[in-house]
Each structure stands twice: as C-alpha cells, then as structure tokens.
Design a protein around this motif. Structure first.
Motif, mmCIF file in Angstrom:
data_model
loop_
_atom_site.group_PDB
_atom_site.id
_atom_site.type_symbol
_atom_site.label_atom_id
_atom_site.label_comp_id
_atom_site.label_asym_id
_atom_site.label_seq_id
_atom_site.Cartn_x
_atom_site.Cartn_y
_atom_site.Cartn_z
ATOM 1 N N ASN A 188 0.846 -1.192 0.000
ATOM 2 C CA ASN A 188 0.000 0.000 0.000
ATOM 3 C C ASN A 188 0.880 1.239 0.000
ATOM 4 O OD1 ASN A 188 -1.815 2.074 0.416
ATOM 5 N ND2 ASN A 188 -2.920 1.051 2.080
ATOM 6 N N LEU A 189 0.919 1.930 -1.127
ATOM 7 C CA LEU A 189 1.782 3.108 -1.270
ATOM 8 C C LEU A 189 1.309 4.299 -0.445
ATOM 9 C CD1 LEU A 189 2.399 2.885 -5.124
ATOM 10 C CD2 LEU A 189 3.986 2.231 -3.298
ATOM 11 N N ASN A 190 0.090 4.223 0.107
ATOM 12 C CA ASN A 190 -0.394 5.299 0.965
ATOM 13 C C ASN A 190 0.148 5.201 2.387
ATOM 14 O OD1 ASN A 190 -3.155 4.902 -1.011
ATOM 15 N ND2 ASN A 190 -2.307 6.960 -0.737
ATOM 16 N N LEU A 191 0.758 4.063 2.714
ATOM 17 C CA LEU A 191 1.386 3.903 4.015
ATOM 18 C C LEU A 191 2.784 4.525 3.999
ATOM 19 C CD1 LEU A 191 0.468 0.197 4.862
ATOM 20 C CD2 LEU A 191 -0.661 2.280 5.681
ATOM 21 N N SER A 192 3.332 4.747 5.159
ATOM 22 C CA SER A 192 4.706 5.248 5.228
ATOM 23 C C SER A 192 5.638 4.197 4.635
ATOM 24 C CB SER A 192 5.093 5.534 6.677
ATOM 25 O OG SER A 192 5.212 4.329 7.413
ATOM 26 N N ARG A 224 5.196 -0.193 4.532
ATOM 27 C CA ARG A 224 4.605 -0.738 3.307
ATOM 28 C C ARG A 224 4.807 -2.237 3.121
ATOM 29 N NH1 ARG A 224 6.575 3.926 -0.968
ATOM 30 N NH2 ARG A 224 5.170 5.580 -0.199
ATOM 31 N N LYS A 232 -2.542 2.318 -4.710
ATOM 32 C CA LYS A 232 -2.517 3.745 -4.379
ATOM 33 C C LYS A 232 -3.949 4.241 -4.368
ATOM 34 C CE LYS A 232 0.417 7.741 -5.224
ATOM 35 N NZ LYS A 232 1.505 8.279 -6.078
ATOM 36 N N ASN A 233 -4.359 4.813 -3.249
ATOM 37 C CA ASN A 233 -5.737 5.290 -3.074
ATOM 38 C C ASN A 233 -6.747 4.183 -3.353
ATOM 39 O OD1 ASN A 233 -4.708 7.898 -2.537
ATOM 40 N ND2 ASN A 233 -4.669 8.377 -4.731
ATOM 41 N N GLY A 234 -6.389 2.967 -2.945
ATOM 42 C CA GLY A 234 -7.295 1.840 -3.054
ATOM 43 C C GLY A 234 -7.344 1.184 -4.424
ATOM 44 N N LYS A 235 -6.558 1.671 -5.379
ATOM 45 C CA LYS A 235 -6.565 1.119 -6.733
ATOM 46 C C LYS A 235 -5.185 0.575 -7.089
ATOM 47 C CE LYS A 235 -10.123 4.323 -8.411
ATOM 48 N NZ LYS A 235 -10.470 5.354 -9.441
ATOM 49 N N ALA A 247 -1.972 0.566 -8.797
ATOM 50 C CA ALA A 247 -1.146 1.537 -9.516
ATOM 51 C C ALA A 247 -0.248 0.829 -10.522
ATOM 52 C CB ALA A 247 -0.301 2.346 -8.535
ATOM 53 N N GLU A 280 5.368 3.828 -11.723
ATOM 54 C CA GLU A 280 4.499 4.631 -10.856
ATOM 55 C C GLU A 280 4.143 5.974 -11.465
ATOM 56 O OE1 GLU A 280 4.295 6.164 -6.194
ATOM 57 O OE2 GLU A 280 5.767 4.672 -6.833
#
Length: 350
Positions: A24-28, A32, A147-150, A152, A212
């Motif tokens: 999950n790229l939204n995590l630190s 991840r 990324k953002n649930g989708k 990437a 990315e």
C-alpha cells in the motif's frame, strides 16, 4: 480483492506460481512491506539474504564496505531508504545488510526478453529472469502496488528487494530490464557507491519509478532512456497500441540505441538477451538465435501469450539458472502471470 483473478494466475500453463504481496503506497515507506511477514518466514529470508550477499562479495569485502554502506544510507532517496529501513526491522538484521542485498541484485540479472505484435496489433511481452542462485525461487513474489485503493502497478521481485526488473502499469505499458554485458564493466561496488553519491539511479529503481509515474508508453520510453543510471542495461517496453514496442540500450548517461518494433517491415518482434542487437553474441551463447528461430516458426498470425511461454521455455532460453518467467500484456492486465521455474526448466503444457 481477488488477487488471483487480478493477476491472471489461474491458467492452463504448467508451473508453480509465486505468492502475491500487496504493498500500500499510501502507508509510510517503513510500513509498506509488512505483508512480507505473512508471505515469507523472516528467519528463512534472513538466511537466504546472507547467502545472496556471500555469493556476490567476498566476506572480507563485506566487512570492509559495512561502514561505507552505513554512510551511503544518507544518500538513498525516499521511498527506498524508508522501505529498506522497514524491511531491516522486520528481518531483525542490520540495515547495512539490507542495503548490500538490494545492490547485490543489480549485478547478475542475465535474462531474455521478447516483445511482439500479432496480426491484429496486440502487443505481448515475455521475460525470463536468470540468476545463479536456485534458492531465489523460494523468494520470488508478485507484488501489487496500491494507491488510493486502486492498483497503480504490478511487478515481480524477490522478498527483501525494493526494486523491480519486471512490471506492468495497467492499460499503459509493460517493462522488463536485462543486464547489458560489455567488455568493460569495471568495479561493481565502487561504481554503485560513487554513482549513488552523484544521484544516479539503480536500474531497478528507475524501472519502478517509471511504472508509478509515467503517463503512457511514450512517457515511459523517454524516462527510461534519459535518466542517469549506475550501469548500462536494456529496457524492453511494450505498450497497448500497435507499434508500441521497443528495446532501449542504455549507457550510464543516456541511450546508446533505441530499437522499435517495425511490423510493416517485418520487425513484428524484438529479442534481447544481454548483448547489443547490432553485435554478434559470443559463440557459446545461442539464446538470440534460438529465440528468433522459434518466433519465426510461430509467426505473427499465431503469436499469443501461450506461444510466447513456449518460446521462452526452449533451451537454452530457459535453463538451470532461470528463476522465473513472466508474461504480460498492458492492454489486458489480467494476463500478467508469473511462473517460478523448477530446476531444469521443463515446459510441459497440460
């Protein structure tokens, strides 16, 4: 999310599929790669990492570079510095060892990649990744980057390694990297350390960044061709439209050659096997010759993912050091599929 469906892992081709890990790229960056703990035993990972390091550099040199690598951490950009730090914490090992492990994989990726276009303009991309350490079969994984649930992008890699040599940005492009063998390769570790200090990118980091950030095939080609690298490499890129296929031969500072598909002139496929396409390979290496003969036998009218797998299964394209084969098609992301090759590389079709 049904990852098996997403990655197209349910197929009729015989082979073992690697585990899938979701990042999950939204995590630190430090958090991840936590899913690695569910997919792999950390004690086993630590032991195998030690074998990789030992096989790549002498023990005396390993000890000598530890203080240098510790300083090098200051120069590693984000998110890689944070991701490496997080992996070291999970493995309960020294961060210097994880840095060395990540750079060790940059040395000996001897591979074969093929990009091809069928009669209807569909672009197929396949690659074998070869590495002289059979134990890496047990560390091979497919990675889904969210990324953002989708989704990437997706890629195939080894546990503990933050770079990518194989990947796909859905509905945009696919890319693989093959090591470029030249007469003058220099001192690998010295080159890597000095290059990072001067902000050149490892081959695998640029590939991942391109997956990315690039908007489409053309953007990907421009990024992969121009950014300074720590070593020469071949980037093989496939797109979603007819004619979108290319082999980029890279020097450290830029492109040495760009070799696109030319289907209207008979160039419906391109093969890369670690040597410049305009030069004759060494007498002992017949991969290019065998691959071209096999592709010509299949023909543009019949090429598809199944046929490409068969081509990549032929010896000497597939051999005792082949760790995995990945097939991918950006226009249909469900066709991204990886096979971990058993030693000896049988290619039985059910």
């Amino acid at each position: 999310m049904k990852l098996l469906v997403l990655l197209g892992l349910a197929g009729s081709l015989w082979a073992q599929h690697p585990p899938s890990v979701v990042v999950n790229l939204n995590l630190s960056p430090e958090e991840r790669w936590k899913p690695l703990e569910k997919a792999f035993d950390m004690n086993t990972l630590r032991k195998i990492a030690g074998k990789v390091i030992e096989s790549q550099i002498p023990k005396w040199m390993h000890h000598a570079v530890i203080p240098i690598v510790a300083s090098l951490e200051k120069y590693i950009p984000q998110p890689y510095a944070g991701e490496i730090r997080g992996i070291a914490s999970m493995m309960k090992t020294n961060i210097s060892d994880v840095i060395i492990l990540n750079f060790a994989y940059e040395f000996t990726a001897y591979c074969t990649s093929i990009v091809a276009q069928d009669k209807n303009g569909n672009v197929y991309h396949g690659r074998n990744l070869d590495y002289p350490l059979p134990v890496l079969r047990s560390l091979t994984m497919d990675v889904v980057f969210l990324k953002n649930g989708k989704v990437a992008y997706v890629g195939t890699s080894f546990a503990g390694y933050v770079g990518l040599w194989t990947g796909m940005s859905p509905h945009k492009f696919t890319v693989s990297a093959d090591q470029r063998v030249t007469k003058r390769r220099g001192n690998g570790w010295r080159n890597i350390m000095s290059a990072v200090l001067f902000h050149s990118s490892p081959v695998s980091w640029l590939l991942r960044e391109t997956l990315e950030e690039a908007k489409d095939f053309q953007d990907a080609v421009m990024r992969l061709a121009k950014k300074p690298l720590i070593s020469g490499v071949y980037y093989i890129v496939g797109g979603v439209r007819a004619g979108e296929g290319v082999i980029i031969t890279r020097d450290r500072k830029g492109p040495a050659d760009i070799w696109p598909l030319e289907p209207l002139h008979g160039g419906w496929y391109r093969v890369e096997a670690n040597f410049d396409h305009w030069r004759t390979p060494p007498p002992s290496d017949h991969r290019r010759e065998v691959a071209m003969k096999a592709m010509n036998a299949v023909g543009r009218n019949r090429i598809n993912g199944h046929k490409l797998y068969q081509v990549l299964s032929k010896p000497p394209l597939c051999h005792r050091n082949t760790i995995y084969t990945t097939l991918m098609r950006a226009a249909n992301p469900r066709e991204y599929i990886t096979f971990v090759r058993p030693e000896g590389c049988p290619y039985k079709i059910n």
